[in-house]
Design a protein around this motif. Structure first.
Motif, short mmCIF file in Angstrom:
data_model
loop_
_atom_site.label_atom_id
_atom_site.label_comp_id
_atom_site.label_asym_id
_atom_site.label_seq_id
_atom_site.Cartn_x
_atom_site.Cartn_y
_atom_site.Cartn_z
N GLY A 19 -81.22 -11.15 -19.91
CA GLY A 19 -82.00 -10.25 -19.10
C GLY A 19 -81.98 -10.70 -17.64
N PRO A 20 -82.68 -9.97 -16.77
CA PRO A 20 -82.68 -10.32 -15.34
C PRO A 20 -83.21 -11.71 -15.07
N SER A 21 -84.23 -12.15 -15.81
CA SER A 21 -84.83 -13.46 -15.53
C SER A 21 -83.83 -14.59 -15.77
N GLN A 22 -83.13 -14.55 -16.92
CA GLN A 22 -82.16 -15.61 -17.19
C GLN A 22 -81.03 -15.62 -16.17
N ARG A 23 -80.59 -14.42 -15.77
CA ARG A 23 -79.48 -14.36 -14.82
C ARG A 23 -79.90 -14.88 -13.45
N TRP A 24 -81.11 -14.54 -13.00
CA TRP A 24 -81.54 -14.99 -11.69
C TRP A 24 -81.85 -16.49 -11.67
N VAL A 25 -82.35 -17.02 -12.77
CA VAL A 25 -82.55 -18.48 -12.84
C VAL A 25 -81.21 -19.19 -12.72
N HIS A 26 -80.20 -18.68 -13.42
CA HIS A 26 -78.88 -19.29 -13.35
C HIS A 26 -78.30 -19.19 -11.94
N ARG A 27 -78.44 -18.03 -11.32
CA ARG A 27 -77.90 -17.85 -9.97
C ARG A 27 -78.61 -18.73 -8.95
N GLY A 28 -79.93 -18.79 -9.04
CA GLY A 28 -80.68 -19.63 -8.11
C GLY A 28 -80.35 -21.09 -8.27
N THR A 29 -80.28 -21.54 -9.52
CA THR A 29 -79.93 -22.95 -9.77
C THR A 29 -78.51 -23.25 -9.31
N ALA A 30 -77.58 -22.32 -9.58
CA ALA A 30 -76.20 -22.53 -9.17
C ALA A 30 -76.08 -22.59 -7.65
N LEU A 69 -84.48 -27.69 -6.16
CA LEU A 69 -83.62 -27.43 -7.33
C LEU A 69 -84.40 -27.07 -8.59
N PRO A 70 -85.55 -27.68 -8.88
CA PRO A 70 -86.27 -27.29 -10.10
C PRO A 70 -86.97 -25.93 -10.01
N LEU A 71 -87.10 -25.37 -8.81
CA LEU A 71 -87.91 -24.16 -8.64
C LEU A 71 -87.43 -22.96 -9.46
N PRO A 72 -86.13 -22.65 -9.51
CA PRO A 72 -85.73 -21.49 -10.32
C PRO A 72 -86.17 -21.59 -11.78
N VAL A 73 -86.04 -22.78 -12.36
CA VAL A 73 -86.45 -22.96 -13.75
C VAL A 73 -87.96 -22.83 -13.89
N LEU A 74 -88.70 -23.44 -12.96
CA LEU A 74 -90.17 -23.37 -13.02
C LEU A 74 -90.64 -21.93 -12.88
N LEU A 75 -90.04 -21.17 -11.97
CA LEU A 75 -90.41 -19.77 -11.82
C LEU A 75 -89.99 -18.95 -13.03
N GLY A 76 -88.85 -19.33 -13.62
CA GLY A 76 -88.37 -18.61 -14.80
C GLY A 76 -89.27 -18.74 -16.01
N LEU A 77 -90.11 -19.78 -16.03
CA LEU A 77 -91.01 -19.96 -17.16
C LEU A 77 -92.02 -18.82 -17.30
N ALA A 78 -92.18 -18.04 -16.24
CA ALA A 78 -93.06 -16.88 -16.33
C ALA A 78 -92.48 -15.79 -17.22
N SER A 79 -91.17 -15.88 -17.51
CA SER A 79 -90.50 -14.87 -18.33
C SER A 79 -90.45 -15.32 -19.79
N ARG A 80 -90.91 -14.46 -20.68
CA ARG A 80 -90.86 -14.79 -22.11
C ARG A 80 -89.41 -14.94 -22.59
N ALA A 81 -88.53 -14.08 -22.11
CA ALA A 81 -87.12 -14.15 -22.54
C ALA A 81 -86.50 -15.47 -22.13
N ASP A 85 -84.98 -18.56 -24.60
CA ASP A 85 -83.67 -19.18 -24.44
C ASP A 85 -83.79 -20.70 -24.29
N LEU A 86 -84.82 -21.16 -23.60
CA LEU A 86 -85.03 -22.60 -23.47
C LEU A 86 -85.26 -23.24 -24.84
N ARG A 87 -86.04 -22.58 -25.68
CA ARG A 87 -86.27 -23.12 -27.02
C ARG A 87 -84.97 -23.18 -27.82
N LEU A 88 -84.14 -22.16 -27.67
CA LEU A 88 -82.85 -22.17 -28.37
C LEU A 88 -81.96 -23.29 -27.86
#
Length: 208
Positions: A19-30, A69-81, A85-88
């Motif tokens: 979904g959008p959240s996973q893609r934006w976390v990846h883009r921001g981190t990258a 660098l940790p910010l995209p992941v921390l912000l992404g935690l607001a997304s259930r999707a 994925d993190l649990r997987l």
């Protein structure tokens, strides 16, 4: 007269992978990781340092990009999707050990590499890069705020930071190389969707 049995609906040719959240976390981190690597190269490779100049500015960009660098992941935690994925990614099963053994044998047959939404290689990479990022952040802060720690701590932090940075660069190069070799995986991160045939071949245990 018995009603006519309905024909099963045809399967869609594509499935949603991210979904959008996973893609934006990846883009921001990258993006932040790319800035860190590029500025580090300008600081440590003499030819690049001479070409770029303005060392103080490069240092500041490197420091702030690393701290963020940790910010995209921390912000992404607001997304259930994203949390799902993190649990997987953090869960290893028997099929992951089978995948890793096949990878070590260089067995590329799809049937020898069972995988869910994420294969074992992706899980190992995610765990390693997360740990390396935390170590880089900690040692970087020790080097940044020099007045907070004794000299011996800063010396050790510099040694760990420099050598781990080289290792991170090598691992990232491998990660990018594997992404270049798999356009369908890249499409999944770009658009969020992949072909059902690719999903069945590369991630046969995944049930989207």
């Amino acid at each position: 007269m018995s009603p006519r049995a309905e024909a099963p609906a045809p399967e869609a040719a594509e499935v949603r992978r991210f979904g959008p959240s996973q893609r934006w976390v990846h883009r921001g981190t990258a993006a932040l990781m790319g800035v860190c690597v590029a500025t580090a190269a300008c600081l440590y490779v003499p030819q690049l340092a001479e070409l770029v100049g303005r060392r103080e500015l490069v240092v500041r960009v490197h420091e702030f990009a690393g701290a963020a660098l940790p910010l995209p992941v921390l912000l992404g935690l607001a997304s259930r999707a994203f949390r799902v994925d993190l649990r997987l990614l953090n869960r290893f099963g028997p099929h992951d050990r089978v995948w890793l053994r096949a990878a070590l044998r260089r067995d590329r047959r799809p049937q020898s590499r069972p995988a869910g939404k994420f294969n074992a290689g992706q899980k190992v990479y995610a765990s390693w890069i997360a740990g390396a990022t935390l170590v880089m952040l900690g040692t970087g802060l020790l080097m940044w705020f020099t007045h907070l720690t004794p000299l011996v701590w800063r010396t050790g932090a510099t040694f760990v930071h420099d050598w781990l940075a080289l290792t991170v660069g090598i691992v990232l190069a491998g990660h990018v190389g594997m992404a270049v070799a798999d356009p369908e995986a890249r499409r999944g991160l770009r658009t969020g969707r992949v072909s059902r045939a690719w999903a069945r071949t590369e991630h046969p245990l995944w049930r989207p």
